[in-house]
Scaffold this active site. Structure first.
Site, mmCIF file in Angstrom:
data_model
loop_
_atom_site.group_PDB
_atom_site.id
_atom_site.type_symbol
_atom_site.label_atom_id
_atom_site.label_comp_id
_atom_site.label_asym_id
_atom_site.label_seq_id
_atom_site.Cartn_x
_atom_site.Cartn_y
_atom_site.Cartn_z
ATOM 1 N N SER A 9 -0.571 -3.698 13.353
ATOM 2 C CA SER A 9 0.519 -3.256 12.491
ATOM 3 C C SER A 9 1.860 -3.616 13.116
ATOM 4 C CB SER A 9 0.443 -1.744 12.268
ATOM 5 O OG SER A 9 1.567 -1.312 11.537
ATOM 6 N N HIS A 34 -0.763 -6.712 9.682
ATOM 7 C CA HIS A 34 -0.557 -5.646 8.707
ATOM 8 C C HIS A 34 0.922 -5.297 8.652
ATOM 9 C CE1 HIS A 34 -2.121 -2.260 6.293
ATOM 10 N NE2 HIS A 34 -1.103 -1.578 6.804
ATOM 11 N N ASP A 36 3.697 -2.830 6.955
ATOM 12 C CA ASP A 36 3.922 -1.586 6.223
ATOM 13 C C ASP A 36 5.284 -1.590 5.561
ATOM 14 O OD1 ASP A 36 1.547 0.026 6.708
ATOM 15 O OD2 ASP A 36 2.142 0.030 8.806
ATOM 16 N N MET A 38 7.799 0.694 3.288
ATOM 17 C CA MET A 38 8.071 2.057 2.829
ATOM 18 C C MET A 38 9.422 2.095 2.138
ATOM 19 S SD MET A 38 6.900 4.139 6.253
ATOM 20 C CE MET A 38 5.599 3.483 7.318
ATOM 21 N N HIS A 67 1.162 -3.739 2.942
ATOM 22 C CA HIS A 67 0.788 -2.409 2.472
ATOM 23 C C HIS A 67 2.016 -1.738 1.868
ATOM 24 C CE1 HIS A 67 -0.593 1.896 3.810
ATOM 25 N NE2 HIS A 67 -0.612 1.745 2.508
ATOM 26 N N MET A 69 3.830 1.128 0.456
ATOM 27 C CA MET A 69 3.900 2.580 0.293
ATOM 28 C C MET A 69 5.173 2.871 -0.489
ATOM 29 S SD MET A 69 2.589 3.811 4.053
ATOM 30 C CE MET A 69 2.926 2.293 4.949
ATOM 31 N N MET A 138 -6.512 5.552 4.089
ATOM 32 C CA MET A 138 -5.532 6.158 4.985
ATOM 33 C C MET A 138 -6.216 7.285 5.753
ATOM 34 S SD MET A 138 -2.841 4.371 4.607
ATOM 35 C CE MET A 138 -1.807 5.367 5.699
ATOM 36 N N ASP A 174 -6.416 2.836 8.134
ATOM 37 C CA ASP A 174 -5.061 2.788 8.681
ATOM 38 C C ASP A 174 -4.622 4.186 9.110
ATOM 39 O OD1 ASP A 174 -2.442 2.251 9.302
ATOM 40 O OD2 ASP A 174 -1.855 1.613 7.300
#
Length: 215
Positions: A9, A34, A36, A38, A67, A69, A138, A174
């Protein structure tokens, strides 16, 4: 079908030294990265947008799994694909029309993934199993760093491995995966573990990556 793979990540990397941090996991044997994303709404934190992904994509040939979110993911799917995302994962809990969002991703020649929070029943994914390429479990609640691995999610992983039933779907986990928890995760039969600080906070990234792969 389990292929035992680790997707580092990038959120846990040192962004002042990002090129070296990416090359460190790539040379250690990582084939995926990966990312993330947000939005400060679906989860409380705010991270980076397509612009950053496009820049780091130029540094590596690794498979980018992004990913999201974020709320209303359908508004941004094409941007993240155009920036270089190979797999785009959005949250079951955030989408207002999952089939539409899967179609947008597929129509833009990317792989489609669905993520579920620790308290979401995995059986909600049954109706999408023939349409998706990736499931992300998750094992902590998204958006809050430093949480402990939620042991109950191991049952979710086992359930999804059975539900997959030979389909060409990768299953990842994750959150809170480290040297102490990764063995139990692998035992469920899933394919990919997302590891952030467990790799990037180690004294030697390459050594830690190989420890996690071979535990």
């Amino acid at each position: 079908m389990s292929n035992r793979n680790i997707s580092p990540s990038i959120l846990s990397a040192d962004f002042t030294n990002i090129k070296e941090q990416i090359l460190a996991v790539e040379s250690a044997g990582a084939s995926r990265l990966h990312i993330d994303v947000m939005d400060g709404h679906f989860v409380p934190n705010l991270t980076f947008g397509p612009f950053i992904i496009k820049q780091i994509k130029a540094l590596t040939n690794m498979h980018f799994e992004t990913h999201l979110m974020i709320e209303n993911p359908h508004k941004y799917l094409e941007e993240y694909i155009q920036a270089g995302s190979d797999t785009v994962i959005f949250h079951y809990e955030a989408s207002r029309d999952i089939e539409r969002d899967i179609k947008i991703i597929k129509d833009n020649d990317a792989l489609a993934g669905l993520a579920i929070n620790p308290d979401t029943n995995p059986e909600v994914l049954e109706k999408y199993m023939d349409k998706i390429d990736y499931i992300l479990v998750m094992s902590v609640f998204p958006g809050f760093g430093g949480q402990s691995f939620i042991v109950e999610t191991l049952k979710t992983m086992e359930t999804l491995v059975k539900m997959r039933a030979g389909r060409d779907i990768l299953i990842g986990v994750d959150g809170g995966v480290n040297l102490k928890t990764i063995r139990k995760v692998y035992e469920t039969g899933i394919d990919i573990t997302i590891v952030g600080s467990g790799i990037y906070k180690a004294d030697n990234i390459s050594t830690r990556f190989n420890e996690l792969m071979n535990i």
